[in-house]
Scaffold this motif. Structure first.
Motif, short mmCIF file in Angstrom:
data_model
loop_
_atom_site.label_atom_id
_atom_site.label_comp_id
_atom_site.label_asym_id
_atom_site.label_seq_id
_atom_site.Cartn_x
_atom_site.Cartn_y
_atom_site.Cartn_z
N PRO A 34 41.68 22.33 29.17
CA PRO A 34 41.54 21.70 30.50
C PRO A 34 40.92 22.61 31.56
CG PRO A 34 43.74 21.34 29.62
CD PRO A 34 43.06 22.33 28.71
N ARG A 35 40.94 23.91 31.32
CA ARG A 35 40.39 24.86 32.30
C ARG A 35 38.88 25.03 32.16
NH1 ARG A 35 45.62 25.98 31.69
NH2 ARG A 35 46.77 26.92 33.39
N ILE A 36 38.32 24.50 31.09
CA ILE A 36 36.87 24.56 30.90
C ILE A 36 36.30 23.25 31.43
CG2 ILE A 36 34.98 24.83 29.25
CD1 ILE A 36 36.99 26.23 27.38
N LYS A 37 35.77 23.31 32.64
CA LYS A 37 35.33 22.10 33.34
C LYS A 37 34.26 21.32 32.58
CE LYS A 37 37.72 23.02 37.14
NZ LYS A 37 39.11 23.02 36.84
N LEU A 38 33.15 21.96 32.27
CA LEU A 38 32.05 21.33 31.54
C LEU A 38 31.71 22.20 30.34
CD1 LEU A 38 29.82 20.45 34.62
CD2 LEU A 38 31.15 18.85 33.24
N PRO A 39 32.39 21.97 29.20
CA PRO A 39 32.16 22.85 28.05
C PRO A 39 30.73 22.75 27.53
CG PRO A 39 33.73 21.09 27.50
CD PRO A 39 33.36 20.94 28.94
N THR A 40 30.15 23.90 27.31
CA THR A 40 28.80 23.97 26.73
C THR A 40 28.94 23.98 25.21
OG1 THR A 40 28.79 26.38 26.59
CG2 THR A 40 28.04 25.40 28.69
N PRO A 41 27.85 23.80 24.48
CA PRO A 41 27.93 23.92 23.02
C PRO A 41 28.46 25.29 22.59
CG PRO A 41 25.88 22.84 23.63
CD PRO A 41 26.53 23.31 24.91
#
Length: 80
Positions: A34-41
């Motif tokens: 939940p702390r990773i707002k917009l996860p990248t690949p």
């Protein structure tokens, strides 16, 4: 104006009971994801790789897990 030097960060986890690796990872993932707002690949791949460290591994009471970030692009994991 001076900029702050990057700092090494670390986290020590000491288990207070026996758990299997999947249970440990599920709890850790629930706290991290939940702390990773917009996860990248790259984020998704790193989490997947990180999860494999604990799958199928028994973790006994007293196990110490160190997570160390020498910089913002690397994380080292140690289990004792």
């Amino acid at each position: 104006m001076e900029t702050a030097a990057p700092l090494e960060k670390s986290l020590q986890i000491v288990l207070v009971r026996d758990v299997d690796g999947k249970t440990f990872w599920d709890a850790l993932d629930e706290a991290i994801s939940p702390r990773i707002k917009l996860p990248t690949p790259v984020d998704t791949s790193a989490l997947s790789t990180f999860s494999t460290l604990f799958q199928g591994r028994p973790l006994n009471k007293g196990t110490i897990i160190f997570l160390t970030w020498p910089d913002s692009t690397k994380m080292l994991v140690s289990c004792m």
